[in-house]
Design a protein around this motif. Structure first.
Motif, PDB file in Angstrom:
ATOM      1  N   ARG A 162      -5.757  11.788   1.229  1.00 59.58           N
ATOM      2  CA  ARG A 162      -6.307  10.503   1.671  1.00 59.58           C
ATOM      3  C   ARG A 162      -5.521   9.388   0.987  1.00 59.58           C
ATOM      4  O   ARG A 162      -5.802   9.008  -0.149  1.00 59.58           O
ATOM      5  N   SER A 163      -4.530   8.877   1.666  1.00 56.89           N
ATOM      6  CA  SER A 163      -3.677   7.856   1.064  1.00 56.89           C
ATOM      7  C   SER A 163      -4.471   6.597   0.751  1.00 56.89           C
ATOM      8  O   SER A 163      -5.286   6.149   1.572  1.00 56.89           O
ATOM      9  N   PRO A 164      -4.267   5.993  -0.427  1.00 56.44           N
ATOM     10  CA  PRO A 164      -4.970   4.756  -0.784  1.00 56.44           C
ATOM     11  C   PRO A 164      -4.197   3.499  -0.380  1.00 56.44           C
ATOM     12  O   PRO A 164      -4.475   2.413  -0.878  1.00 56.44           O
ATOM     13  N   TYR A 165      -3.228   3.655   0.527  1.00 58.30           N
ATOM     14  CA  TYR A 165      -2.338   2.537   0.828  1.00 58.30           C
ATOM     15  C   TYR A 165      -2.655   1.854   2.154  1.00 58.30           C
ATOM     16  O   TYR A 165      -3.016   2.499   3.152  1.00 58.30           O
ATOM     17  N   ALA A 166      -2.473   0.550   2.155  1.00 58.16           N
ATOM     18  CA  ALA A 166      -2.367  -0.230   3.376  1.00 58.16           C
ATOM     19  C   ALA A 166      -0.876  -0.386   3.664  1.00 58.16           C
ATOM     20  O   ALA A 166      -0.079  -0.585   2.750  1.00 58.16           O
ATOM     21  N   THR A 179      -2.204  -1.733   8.405  1.00 60.53           N
ATOM     22  CA  THR A 179      -2.715  -0.549   9.072  1.00 60.53           C
ATOM     23  C   THR A 179      -2.922   0.565   8.053  1.00 60.53           C
ATOM     24  O   THR A 179      -2.245   0.616   7.026  1.00 60.53           O
ATOM     25  N   PHE A 180      -3.868   1.451   8.365  1.00 63.75           N
ATOM     26  CA  PHE A 180      -4.041   2.646   7.556  1.00 63.75           C
ATOM     27  C   PHE A 180      -2.953   3.683   7.857  1.00 63.75           C
ATOM     28  O   PHE A 180      -2.777   4.631   7.110  1.00 63.75           O
ATOM     29  N   SER A 181      -2.260   3.501   8.978  1.00 63.69           N
ATOM     30  CA  SER A 181      -1.310   4.511   9.454  1.00 63.69           C
ATOM     31  C   SER A 181       0.131   4.175   9.072  1.00 63.69           C
ATOM     32  O   SER A 181       0.671   3.163   9.508  1.00 63.69           O
ATOM     33  N   ALA A 231      11.700  -2.766   6.736  1.00 59.03           N
ATOM     34  CA  ALA A 231      10.934  -2.429   5.534  1.00 59.03           C
ATOM     35  C   ALA A 231       9.499  -2.073   5.895  1.00 59.03           C
ATOM     36  O   ALA A 231       8.966  -2.538   6.908  1.00 59.03           O
ATOM     37  N   VAL A 232       8.911  -1.226   5.074  1.00 61.77           N
ATOM     38  CA  VAL A 232       7.474  -0.983   5.116  1.00 61.77           C
ATOM     39  C   VAL A 232       6.917  -1.319   3.739  1.00 61.77           C
ATOM     40  O   VAL A 232       7.354  -0.763   2.732  1.00 61.77           O
ATOM     41  N   TRP A 233       5.979  -2.268   3.717  1.00 63.61           N
ATOM     42  CA  TRP A 233       5.275  -2.611   2.482  1.00 63.61           C
ATOM     43  C   TRP A 233       4.050  -1.709   2.380  1.00 63.61           C
ATOM     44  O   TRP A 233       3.325  -1.505   3.358  1.00 63.61           O
ATOM     45  N   THR A 234       3.828  -1.150   1.194  1.00 66.48           N
ATOM     46  CA  THR A 234       2.643  -0.333   0.957  1.00 66.48           C
ATOM     47  C   THR A 234       1.868  -0.939  -0.211  1.00 66.48           C
ATOM     48  O   THR A 234       2.446  -1.206  -1.263  1.00 66.48           O
ATOM     49  N   VAL A 235       0.586  -1.169  -0.005  1.00 71.12           N
ATOM     50  CA  VAL A 235      -0.267  -1.757  -1.047  1.00 71.12           C
ATOM     51  C   VAL A 235      -1.427  -0.819  -1.331  1.00 71.12           C
ATOM     52  O   VAL A 235      -2.149  -0.399  -0.409  1.00 71.12           O
TER      53      VAL A 235
END
Length: 268
Positions: free
Chosen positions: A29-33, A100-102, A122-126
């Motif tokens: 369960r990834s905790p990233y947006a 997105t969650f995806s 780029a993809v930003w992950t938070v």
């Protein structure tokens, strides 16, 4: 390091799904947006900021007039969070930012623009859990009470105005929330929004002040077409993410884009 440059599809997947294993529930369960951008040089500026000028003063006027002229039955409830979600969804400049969650949906937005396929994306992950560690007590307590990691609009309804939200804490904070299921586009994109407590602060700026909350994955132009073709085969495309004839047309335009016009930089 907060900025990671990948060189292959497999490396990209490893980066996107890093830290997804949750040992407490024995599930992935990834905790990233995730937020995908076609140009790696783009910052995380809200559409309100992009207006320029004295944009913070325009926020209330924009939303007030949107509410005035929109049909009253287009929102489930007459709350600021429903109206903000609806306004953002339909292109009104707001302080919200789309996420997105995806990770695959984020990759779509990083590779869907034909004009940008020859430049790095780029993809930003938070990590929204870590970002929410900076929330004021009232909001953190509400998340804990609900056993949730991300807000819903219903959970935020006790905060009646943006002014009230902004004044919950002296320091700027960011909250992530799921919008109501306004239509299939919201659902299919597995959407969430971020809202910042000071519209003058870019999300990029806030993240740089909290470096443990994010990563920026650079996608070289040299592998964008490979990513794009694999996403299309996985059915991650405009036809699905933008249901209707407009999305279908965008998908077909790219599907039949002439090979000889592709500008693919060398890998070295």
């Amino acid at each position: 390091m907060n900025e990671v440059r990948v060189s292959s599809w497999n490396e990209l997947l490893e980066c996107l799904y890093e830290d997804a294993w949750m040992s407490n529930i024995q599930r992935f369960r990834s905790p990233y947006a995730f937020r995908g951008l076609p140009d790696a040089s783009f910052s995380l500026m809200t559409s309100l900021m992009q207006l320029g000028g004295d944009f913070p003063q325009l926020e209330g006027h924009l939303l007030r007039n949107f509410k005035k002229y929109a049909h009253r039955d287009v929102v489930e409830q007459d709350s600021i969070w429903h109206w903000l979600s609806l306004a953002q969804h339909h292109g009104l400049p707001t302080r919200l930012l789309d996420w997105t969650f995806s990770p695959f949906v984020a990759l779509h937005f990083a590779t869907a623009t034909i004009e940008c396929l020859a430049i790095d994306g780029a993809v930003w992950t938070v990590d929204y859990k870590k970002a929410h560690d900076q929330l004021p007590y009232l909001l953190k307590a509400h998340l804990a009470e609900e056993g949730a990691d991300v807000f819903t609009v219903e959970m935020l309804q006790g905060i009646r105005t943006l002014h009230e939200f902004d004044n919950l804490a002296p320091d700027t904070f960011i909250a992530f929330f799921e919008p109501p299921s306004l239509d299939d586009r919201i659902i299919n994109q597995y959407a969430m929004f971020s809202v910042i407590s000071d519209p003058r602060v870019a999300v990029t700026e806030w993240l740089e002040q909290h470096p443990d909350t994010y990563r920026k994955i650079i996608i070289p132009a040299a592998i964008k077409w490979e990513i794009r073709d694999k996403l299309d085969q996985a059915n991650i495309n405009e036809r699905v993410l933008f249901p209707g004839l407009d999305g279908l047309s965008l998908w077909l335009k790219r599907q039949y884009y002439p090979v000889e016009q592709k500008k693919i930089p060398p890998t070295s």
